[in-house]
Design an enzyme around this catalytic site. Structure first.
Site, PDB file in Angstrom:
ATOM      1  N   TYR A  79       0.810  -1.229   0.000  1.00 27.09           N
ATOM      2  CA  TYR A  79       0.000   0.000   0.000  1.00 27.09           C
ATOM      3  C   TYR A  79       0.840   1.274   0.000  1.00 27.09           C
ATOM      4  CZ  TYR A  79      -3.769  -3.220   1.074  1.00 27.09           C
ATOM      5  OH  TYR A  79      -4.657  -4.253   1.030  1.00 27.09           O
ATOM      6  N   ASN A 121     -10.200   0.866   7.469  1.00 27.14           N
ATOM      7  CA  ASN A 121     -11.591   0.799   7.930  1.00 27.14           C
ATOM      8  C   ASN A 121     -11.740   0.683   9.442  1.00 27.14           C
ATOM      9  OD1 ASN A 121     -11.844   0.723   5.206  1.00 27.14           O
ATOM     10  ND2 ASN A 121     -12.943  -1.207   5.091  1.00 27.14           N
ATOM     11  N   ASN A 169     -13.806   5.841   4.768  1.00 29.74           N
ATOM     12  CA  ASN A 169     -14.004   4.791   5.768  1.00 29.74           C
ATOM     13  C   ASN A 169     -13.130   4.946   7.018  1.00 29.74           C
ATOM     14  OD1 ASN A 169     -16.059   3.506   4.379  1.00 29.74           O
ATOM     15  ND2 ASN A 169     -14.652   2.226   3.219  1.00 29.74           N
ATOM     16  N   HIS A 181      -4.479   6.392  -0.881  1.00 31.65           N
ATOM     17  CA  HIS A 181      -5.085   6.186   0.437  1.00 31.65           C
ATOM     18  C   HIS A 181      -4.061   6.284   1.563  1.00 31.65           C
ATOM     19  CE1 HIS A 181      -9.068   5.634   1.749  1.00 31.65           C
ATOM     20  NE2 HIS A 181      -9.105   4.331   1.925  1.00 31.65           N
TER      21      HIS A 181
END
Length: 195
Positions: A23, A75, A121, A28
């Site tokens: 990631y 999340n 989220n 994000h």
């Protein structure tokens, strides 16, 4: 005579993202990247595993600040933030969150004193944990190229070199906005950076 010990930590600054190599460098994970920049400026390592996060403590102008990168996946960011806030008894108004915003062009910033999740989220999770009344610095990562483009795919995509340059060019401003919020100058930070 009672002496009250100065609070261990007075502010929490949380940068949002997803843990793990795959990631790194995604839209994000802009909150992680901004927090890394802040830690570097403040001379802190954010490497200590605590509260389901990587943490580091800074002392800025006499104020103790916990920097954190939740390792719960986006999340569940609120789980980590709540653990730290509960442990240090830090109210939501002193929890500053740095995160990506797809409604802003890469490199645009928006400082807010509170508000809704706006479909994010990580913010949804933090609101569920500590309420809406926490200041935040939104960092623009650009809108989906087409409405039908899958949102998850978009936020987990990587920046073009130009977009990344535009985003990272604002990290000093993100640091300054955080400092201003901590000094009680949130409105001034909004005037300066929300243009």
């Amino acid at each position: 005579m009672l002496f009250t010990k100065k609070a261990a930590v007075e502010y929490i600054v949380a940068g949002l993202g997803n843990p793990g190599k795959k990631y790194e460098g995604t839209r994000h994970n802009t909150g992680f990247a901004a927090l890394d920049h802040l830690a570097q400026q403040w001379g802190v390592q954010v490497t200590k595993a605590k509260f389901d996060a990587l943490t580091g403590t800074a002392c800025v102008d006499g104020t103790k600040v916990l920097l954190m990168k939740p390792q719960t996946f986006m999340n569940l960011s609120g789980v980590a933030v709540q653990k730290a806030a509960d442990f240090y008894k830090v109210p939501a108004q002193r929890v500053i969150v740095l995160f990506d915003d797809i409604s802003l062009a890469p490199g645009r910033l928006r400082v807010r004193p509170a508000g809704s999740a706006g479909g994010h989220n990580g913010i949804k999770s933090i609101i569920a944990a500590v309420g809406q009344e926490f200041p935040r610095v939104k960092i623009g990562v650009g809108e989906r190229p087409r409405p039908e483009y899958d949102l998850a795919d978009w936020v987990l995509s990587r920046f073009t070199p130009q977009e990344w340059a535009d985003v990272t060019a604002r990290f000093d401003d993100v640091c300054e906005a955080v400092s201003m919020i901590m000094k009680g100058q949130l409105s001034a930070a909004q005037n300066k950076y929300n243009g």
